[in-house]
Structures are given as C-alpha cells and as structure tokens.
Scaffold this active site. Structure first.
Site, PDB file in Angstrom:
ATOM      1  CG  HIS A 171     -32.307 -11.605   7.686  1.00 19.54           C
ATOM      2  ND1 HIS A 171     -33.156 -12.249   8.554  1.00 19.54           N
ATOM      3  CD2 HIS A 171     -32.872 -10.401   7.425  1.00 19.54           C
ATOM      4  CE1 HIS A 171     -34.204 -11.461   8.799  1.00 19.54           C
ATOM      5  NE2 HIS A 171     -34.047 -10.341   8.139  1.00 19.54           N
ATOM      6  CG  ASP A 195     -34.884  -6.226  12.096  1.00 22.96           C
ATOM      7  OD1 ASP A 195     -34.083  -5.417  11.614  1.00 22.96           O
ATOM      8  OD2 ASP A 195     -35.762  -6.807  11.424  1.00 22.96           O
ATOM      9  CG  HIS A 224     -37.707  -8.723   8.982  1.00 18.91           C
ATOM     10  ND1 HIS A 224     -37.221  -7.444   8.834  1.00 18.91           N
ATOM     11  CD2 HIS A 224     -38.769  -8.834   8.156  1.00 18.91           C
ATOM     12  CE1 HIS A 224     -37.961  -6.799   7.935  1.00 18.91           C
ATOM     13  NE2 HIS A 224     -38.906  -7.619   7.518  1.00 18.91           N
ATOM     14  CG  ASP A 269     -37.379  -3.622  10.698  1.00 17.10           C
ATOM     15  OD1 ASP A 269     -37.268  -3.668  11.945  1.00 17.10           O
ATOM     16  OD2 ASP A 269     -36.728  -4.370   9.947  1.00 17.10           O
TER      17      ASP A 269
END
Length: 298
Positions: free
Chosen positions: A119, A156, A158, A233
């Site tokens: 991110h 991931d 996200h 995750d």
C-alpha cells in the site's frame, strides 16, 4: 537449502494493544527454524539506503520517514507511529526484499520473512505500509540492468494499489493483484491486471481463478524474475480479510505458485505480505507455508 532473509529490525516496538500483529515476524522466524528450513541460519540483509528508497518514493516523504518527522495525517493513513524503530524496520524490510531478489536470481528461489508493503504509494505510506519494498527492489534491479522484465504476483487479500502506483511508468514491471474486491483500499489504483474476487470465496473457486490467470501471465510476460506477495489474509479467520481460504487452501496456493514459476525456470523471490489473525502462532504457521513450498521445490 533455499535462502531465507531475516533481520531483527523486522520487528519494531508498537504501543501496547496496537492492532498490527508485529509479533508475527519473530514467531515466523522461530517457526521456520523449528521446521528445519534454515539449517545454516538466516541471511541478514543490509538496510536499504534512503537513495535506494527514492527510486520508488518522493524525496520529501523519504526524508520525513528517516528523520521520524512524518506528518500526523500521513501517520494516520499508515496506521503506525513512524518513529525511529518503524523507520529502521521499513529500511530493513526493503533491503531484505532486494537481497531475496538477488539470491533468487542467483539460485532460483529465495524469500524474506517480511516485505509485501504494497500500500506504500509514491507520495506516502498507507495501510500499515511505509515503504513499498517490492517496488524499490524491482526498480533497483531494473535500473542497474540486472533484470529487464519482472512480474509481481500479489495474492494479499487487499489490492496492491501502492505497487501499481510506484510502477505505473514501468511497462516491463508488470503488476498482477488478485484480491477481495470490496476490501481496502476503497480508492484502488489500477495495476496491469487486477482480479477482484467476491466476499466469502473458498479454496476451490479461489484456486480455479488463480489457475486461470497465473500460467498465461508467466508464459506471456516471460519475466526475468517473479516477486510473490504471499499474504495470508485471504484466510477465513483473518480479521481484515473477506475471503474464506483454509490452511489447506493456502498450502495448495503456495505449492501452485511456486510450482508454476519454477517449472518454467523463472527465479522467484517471495515476501510475506499481510496476515492479521489474533492467534499469532497460527498466523506464523500460515506465513511459514510458502517457505515450506519453496523448500520442497529447492
């Protein structure tokens, strides 16, 4: 044996009760040792220099991090207090990913027990990510002429918005993100290939989607190096995920990615990405799966 990179600075002190599971890095190192995956010990990286970080991030932001003067608004977006310890951790993590990439280019496989801070955008950090270690490493290797093309496989849960942002001007550094579509971040940055998945997707459907995309990408891109963000995750017990993979699903995922990349003779550098389960031992065990998969192929 497959080289595994670790630095004590990967684990920084956080305020009591902070929701980021910083303790997972030390527990992951212990889990890897307990499984006999590093009989000769870990490989210790040199922390990345600010000059290296500036390949992916604005100079002013890099200066703020290394001097621990990040504005409060940016700290809030990151979700971590950017003090000296977190700054050291971020430099060590970027250095670790670059070292893992160099070791993979030399021997075929390598991994770092941190990294995957996807991110982190060019102008600043977000979502527990300070510096985008994969972008830094890819740009460093490309600039020095060590690689011409690289593929980022980001699994991931996200979307890899920061990596897409940092590598947006690099058509030979291809970003693939497969993630929960309705999850963070809301302001996604389009990468080269984004696959948004519906909430609650389980093992078989997830792996079918992966099998649909990864082999054609590897064959079409023919990269000199693959960076694999093996975030755990997507697991059904993760606090910040919206998918429903089991431990066995993650094990199958790691075996598939490592197998497909290495079957083509492409070097693979892995980083661990996200994982936010409250049970730290279980979380470390999930992160260890990708190192087990690499050891089986090494």
């Amino acid at each position: 044996m497959v080289p595994v990179v670790f630095h004590p600075a990967y684990e920084a002190a956080l305020p009591e009760g902070h929701r980021f599971p910083m303790g997972k890095y030390g527990r992951l190192a212990a889990a890897i040792e307990a499984r006999g995956l590093v009989p000769d010990g870990f490989v210790t990286p040199e922390p990345a220099s600010p000059a290296l970080i500036r390949l992916a991030h604005d100079e002013s932001y890099v200066e703020q991090v290394v001097t621990a003067t990040v504005p409060r608004a940016v700290e809030r977006a990151i979700g971590l207090p950017v003090d000296d310890g977190v700054a050291r951790r971020s430099l060590a993590s970027a250095g670790g990913t670059l070292l893992a990439a160099r070791l993979a280019l030399r021997g075929g496989l390598a991994g770092s027990t941190a990294g995957g801070s996807h991110h982190g955008r060019r102008d600043g950090g977000r979502g527990f990510c300070v510096f985008n270690d994969v972008a830094v490493a890819a740009l460093a290797l490309k600039r020095e002429g060590t690689i011409r093309r690289a593929l980022v496989i980001d699994l991931d849960v996200h979307q890899g918005d920061g990596t897409a942002d940092c590598l947006s001007d690099e058509p030979d550094l291809f970003t693939f993100s497969m993630h929960a579509e309705k999850n963070y971040p809301t302001d996604k940055v389009p990468g080269d290939l984004d696959v948004g998945l519906p909430d609650g997707l389980g093992d078989d459907d997830y792996l079918a989607a992966l099998a649909h995309h990864v082999p054609p990408l590897l064959d079409g891109q023919r990269p000199d190096l693959v960076f694999y963000n093996a975030g755990v995750d997507p697991h059904r017990d993760d606090r910040l995920g919206r998918l429903a993979l089991t431990d066995e699903g993650l094990r199958r995922r790691e075996a598939f990615v490592v197998g497909e990349v290495r079957r083509r003779g492409i070097p693979l550098a892995t980083v661990i990405g996200g994982g936010y389960a409250t049970d730290i031992e279980a979380l470390a065990a999930r992160h260890a799966l990708v190192f087990e998969a690499m050891a089986e192929r090494g």
